[in-house]
Design a protein around this motif. Structure first.
Motif, mmCIF file in Angstrom:
data_model
loop_
_atom_site.group_PDB
_atom_site.id
_atom_site.type_symbol
_atom_site.label_atom_id
_atom_site.label_comp_id
_atom_site.label_asym_id
_atom_site.label_seq_id
_atom_site.Cartn_x
_atom_site.Cartn_y
_atom_site.Cartn_z
ATOM 1 N N ASN A 1 0.829 -1.212 0.000
ATOM 2 C CA ASN A 1 0.000 0.000 0.000
ATOM 3 C C ASN A 1 0.861 1.259 0.000
ATOM 4 O O ASN A 1 0.522 2.255 -0.640
ATOM 5 C CB ASN A 1 -0.939 0.012 1.208
ATOM 6 N N ARG A 2 1.989 1.195 0.730
ATOM 7 C CA ARG A 2 2.890 2.345 0.724
ATOM 8 C C ARG A 2 3.554 2.499 -0.638
ATOM 9 O O ARG A 2 3.764 3.614 -1.123
ATOM 10 C CB ARG A 2 3.945 2.211 1.821
ATOM 11 N N ALA A 3 3.870 1.370 -1.278
ATOM 12 C CA ALA A 3 4.453 1.438 -2.627
ATOM 13 C C ALA A 3 3.501 2.138 -3.588
ATOM 14 O O ALA A 3 3.904 3.024 -4.357
ATOM 15 C CB ALA A 3 4.773 0.031 -3.128
ATOM 16 N N ARG A 4 2.229 1.753 -3.553
ATOM 17 C CA ARG A 4 1.245 2.389 -4.434
ATOM 18 C C ARG A 4 1.094 3.872 -4.111
ATOM 19 O O ARG A 4 0.998 4.714 -5.007
ATOM 20 C CB ARG A 4 -0.100 1.678 -4.321
ATOM 21 N N ALA B 1 4.133 5.839 -5.418
ATOM 22 C CA ALA B 1 4.098 5.955 -6.876
ATOM 23 C C ALA B 1 3.052 6.959 -7.336
ATOM 24 O O ALA B 1 3.314 7.794 -8.215
ATOM 25 C CB ALA B 1 3.831 4.581 -7.496
ATOM 26 N N SER B 2 1.869 6.903 -6.738
ATOM 27 C CA SER B 2 0.778 7.779 -7.195
ATOM 28 C C SER B 2 0.935 9.212 -6.702
ATOM 29 O O SER B 2 0.449 10.145 -7.343
ATOM 30 C CB SER B 2 -0.570 7.219 -6.730
ATOM 31 N N THR B 3 1.638 9.399 -5.586
ATOM 32 C CA THR B 3 1.758 10.738 -4.991
ATOM 33 C C THR B 3 2.952 11.520 -5.520
ATOM 34 O O THR B 3 2.867 12.728 -5.729
ATOM 35 C CB THR B 3 1.882 10.618 -3.453
ATOM 36 N N TYR B 4 4.068 10.843 -5.762
ATOM 37 C CA TYR B 4 5.321 11.554 -6.030
ATOM 38 C C TYR B 4 5.850 11.408 -7.461
ATOM 39 O O TYR B 4 6.669 12.223 -7.886
ATOM 40 C CB TYR B 4 6.410 11.079 -5.065
ATOM 41 N N LEU B 5 5.416 10.381 -8.171
ATOM 42 C CA LEU B 5 5.977 10.132 -9.497
ATOM 43 C C LEU B 5 5.032 10.564 -10.609
ATOM 44 O O LEU B 5 3.814 10.630 -10.425
ATOM 45 C CB LEU B 5 6.302 8.643 -9.677
ATOM 46 N N GLU B 6 5.608 10.830 -11.768
ATOM 47 C CA GLU B 6 4.835 11.146 -12.965
ATOM 48 C C GLU B 6 4.986 10.010 -13.973
ATOM 49 O O GLU B 6 5.990 9.299 -13.992
ATOM 50 C CB GLU B 6 5.330 12.453 -13.590
ATOM 51 N N GLN C 1 9.493 -0.516 -5.529
ATOM 52 C CA GLN C 1 9.303 -1.974 -5.489
ATOM 53 C C GLN C 1 9.054 -2.449 -4.060
ATOM 54 O O GLN C 1 9.873 -2.250 -3.170
ATOM 55 C CB GLN C 1 10.529 -2.688 -6.064
ATOM 56 N N THR C 2 7.928 -3.095 -3.836
ATOM 57 C CA THR C 2 7.604 -3.672 -2.536
ATOM 58 C C THR C 2 8.557 -4.813 -2.202
ATOM 59 O O THR C 2 8.864 -5.642 -3.064
ATOM 60 C CB THR C 2 6.169 -4.227 -2.551
ATOM 61 N N THR C 3 9.006 -4.870 -0.941
ATOM 62 C CA THR C 3 9.859 -5.984 -0.506
ATOM 63 C C THR C 3 9.117 -7.004 0.336
ATOM 64 O O THR C 3 9.598 -8.132 0.505
ATOM 65 C CB THR C 3 11.051 -5.492 0.338
ATOM 66 N N GLY C 4 7.956 -6.636 0.903
ATOM 67 C CA GLY C 4 7.365 -7.464 1.933
ATOM 68 C C GLY C 4 8.091 -7.262 3.251
ATOM 69 O O GLY C 4 9.022 -6.454 3.352
ATOM 70 N N LEU D 1 4.115 -5.339 -5.275
ATOM 71 C CA LEU D 1 3.787 -4.339 -6.287
ATOM 72 C C LEU D 1 5.029 -3.566 -6.713
ATOM 73 O O LEU D 1 5.855 -3.168 -5.885
ATOM 74 C CB LEU D 1 2.750 -3.351 -5.746
ATOM 75 N N GLY D 2 5.145 -3.350 -8.019
ATOM 76 C CA GLY D 2 6.255 -2.582 -8.567
ATOM 77 C C GLY D 2 5.776 -1.553 -9.563
ATOM 78 O O GLY D 2 4.913 -1.845 -10.409
ATOM 79 N N PHE D 3 6.306 -0.339 -9.460
ATOM 80 C CA PHE D 3 5.904 0.781 -10.323
ATOM 81 C C PHE D 3 7.154 1.508 -10.811
ATOM 82 O O PHE D 3 8.147 1.598 -10.097
ATOM 83 C CB PHE D 3 5.042 1.785 -9.556
ATOM 84 N N THR D 4 7.078 2.054 -12.005
ATOM 85 C CA THR D 4 8.149 2.906 -12.519
ATOM 86 C C THR D 4 7.542 4.186 -13.076
ATOM 87 O O THR D 4 6.512 4.163 -13.749
ATOM 88 C CB THR D 4 8.956 2.190 -13.621
ATOM 89 N N GLY D 5 8.191 5.298 -12.753
ATOM 90 C CA GLY D 5 7.796 6.613 -13.261
ATOM 91 C C GLY D 5 8.990 7.534 -13.217
ATOM 92 O O GLY D 5 10.142 7.075 -13.212
ATOM 93 N N THR D 6 8.727 8.826 -13.168
ATOM 94 C CA THR D 6 9.825 9.788 -13.081
ATOM 95 C C THR D 6 9.589 10.766 -11.941
ATOM 96 O O THR D 6 8.445 11.074 -11.587
ATOM 97 C CB THR D 6 9.998 10.586 -14.386
ATOM 98 N N TYR D 7 10.683 11.243 -11.373
ATOM 99 C CA TYR D 7 10.657 12.301 -10.361
ATOM 100 C C TYR D 7 11.658 13.359 -10.790
ATOM 101 O O TYR D 7 12.856 13.062 -10.905
ATOM 102 C CB TYR D 7 11.014 11.755 -8.979
ATOM 103 N N GLN D 8 11.165 14.554 -11.048
ATOM 104 C CA GLN D 8 12.008 15.636 -11.546
ATOM 105 C C GLN D 8 12.856 15.172 -12.737
ATOM 106 O O GLN D 8 14.043 15.506 -12.858
ATOM 107 C CB GLN D 8 12.892 16.199 -10.430
ATOM 108 N N GLY D 9 12.238 14.396 -13.591
ATOM 109 C CA GLY D 9 12.902 13.939 -14.812
ATOM 110 C C GLY D 9 13.779 12.718 -14.662
ATOM 111 O O GLY D 9 14.305 12.218 -15.666
ATOM 112 N N VAL D 10 13.938 12.227 -13.438
ATOM 113 C CA VAL D 10 14.772 11.047 -13.198
ATOM 114 C C VAL D 10 13.876 9.812 -13.102
ATOM 115 O O VAL D 10 12.877 9.817 -12.375
ATOM 116 C CB VAL D 10 15.599 11.188 -11.908
#
Length: 242
Positions: A24-27, A30-35, A61-64, A47-56
């Motif tokens: 839940n923290r991973a989601r 991802a939804s709050t800080y990444l584009e 990635q959740t570890t459990g 759960l795993g997500f990829t996006g960008t933060y300030q162009g980076v």
């Protein structure tokens, strides 16, 4: 090829990966800080997500919970091409000097867990964070004005085994708090030549039965994530100059 647990393909995972334990923290991160976020895996709720933060480009990635799961995820991320891993989670404070919601940036982890012991065949070892990542995180914490501590943590397996006496004993030896994943992440990352760090928000004082109020912890987690992401931006800028 896809990994057994982190069902992703090479290229799905960014060079920089934040590692929360909680899906839940991973989601949320991802939804709050990444584009431009894409979800690349949901297998086993890792759960795993990829996006960008300030162009980076950044992955979340959740570890459990615990070292066995964190070691599996770290191993598979290494195989998928990740380069810098930053755990973002919570810890129990070993001393009242670490206030509720404070950020703890680990320099190393006392390995009071079974996973690192098995991986090392019982050999003595000091799982440590990568200096340049610690330095970038400390710089980000100062820049953002986040209350923080930099030093030693202890990684343990048995969440309910910690007692106030245990906490104060290890505090007298320089331990700031207790968490459940850092030592395995540091070790597996080192075995693969990756950089690793651990940032945690203090969720409670081991000597105090009361948990941190939800709003205090949420604010601490927000500061922690922002520090981690700003550290990534700084590290990436250094990489571009190199």
């Amino acid at each position: 090829m896809s990994q057994i647990h982190v069902r992703a393909q090479p290229g799905d995972v960014a060079d920089y990966v934040l590692l929360p334990g909680d899906p839940n923290r991973a989601r949320h991160i991802a939804s709050t800080y990444l584009e431009g976020v894409t979800e690349y895996t949901s297998h086993r709720q890792l759960l795993g997500f990829t996006g960008t933060y300030q162009g980076v480009r950044v992955s979340i990635q959740t570890t459990g919970m615990g070292c066995p799961s964190a070691a599996i995820v770290t191993e598979e991320l290494a195989r998928l091409g990740a380069k810098t891993l930053i755990r973002v989670g919570t810890l129990g404070g070993a001393t009242p000097a670490v206030a509720p919601g404070d950020l703890v940036i680990a320099t190393a982890a006392v390995p009071n867990d079974g996973t690192t012991r098995q991986l090392l065949g019982g050999a003595p070892y000091a799982p440590a964070a990568s200096f340049e990542v610690v330095e970038a995180a400390a710089h980000a914490a100062r820049t953002l004005g986040a209350p923080h501590h930099v030093g030693l943590v202890m990684t343990e397996d048995a969440f309910y085994a910690s007692t106030p006496d245990h906490a104060r004993l290890w505090a007298s030896r320089g331990v700031l708090g207790f968490e459940m994943e850092a030592s395995a992440i540091f070790l597996v990352a080192a075995l693969h030549g990756l950089r690793a760090a651990c940032l945690t928000a203090c969720s409670n004082d081991i000597g105090d039965p009361q948990l941190v109020p939800d709003d205090v912890l949420a604010a601490g987690v927000d500061r922690m994530v922002r520090v981690a992401l700003e550290a990534v931006v700084r590290l990436d800028a250094q990489e571009q100059k190199a």
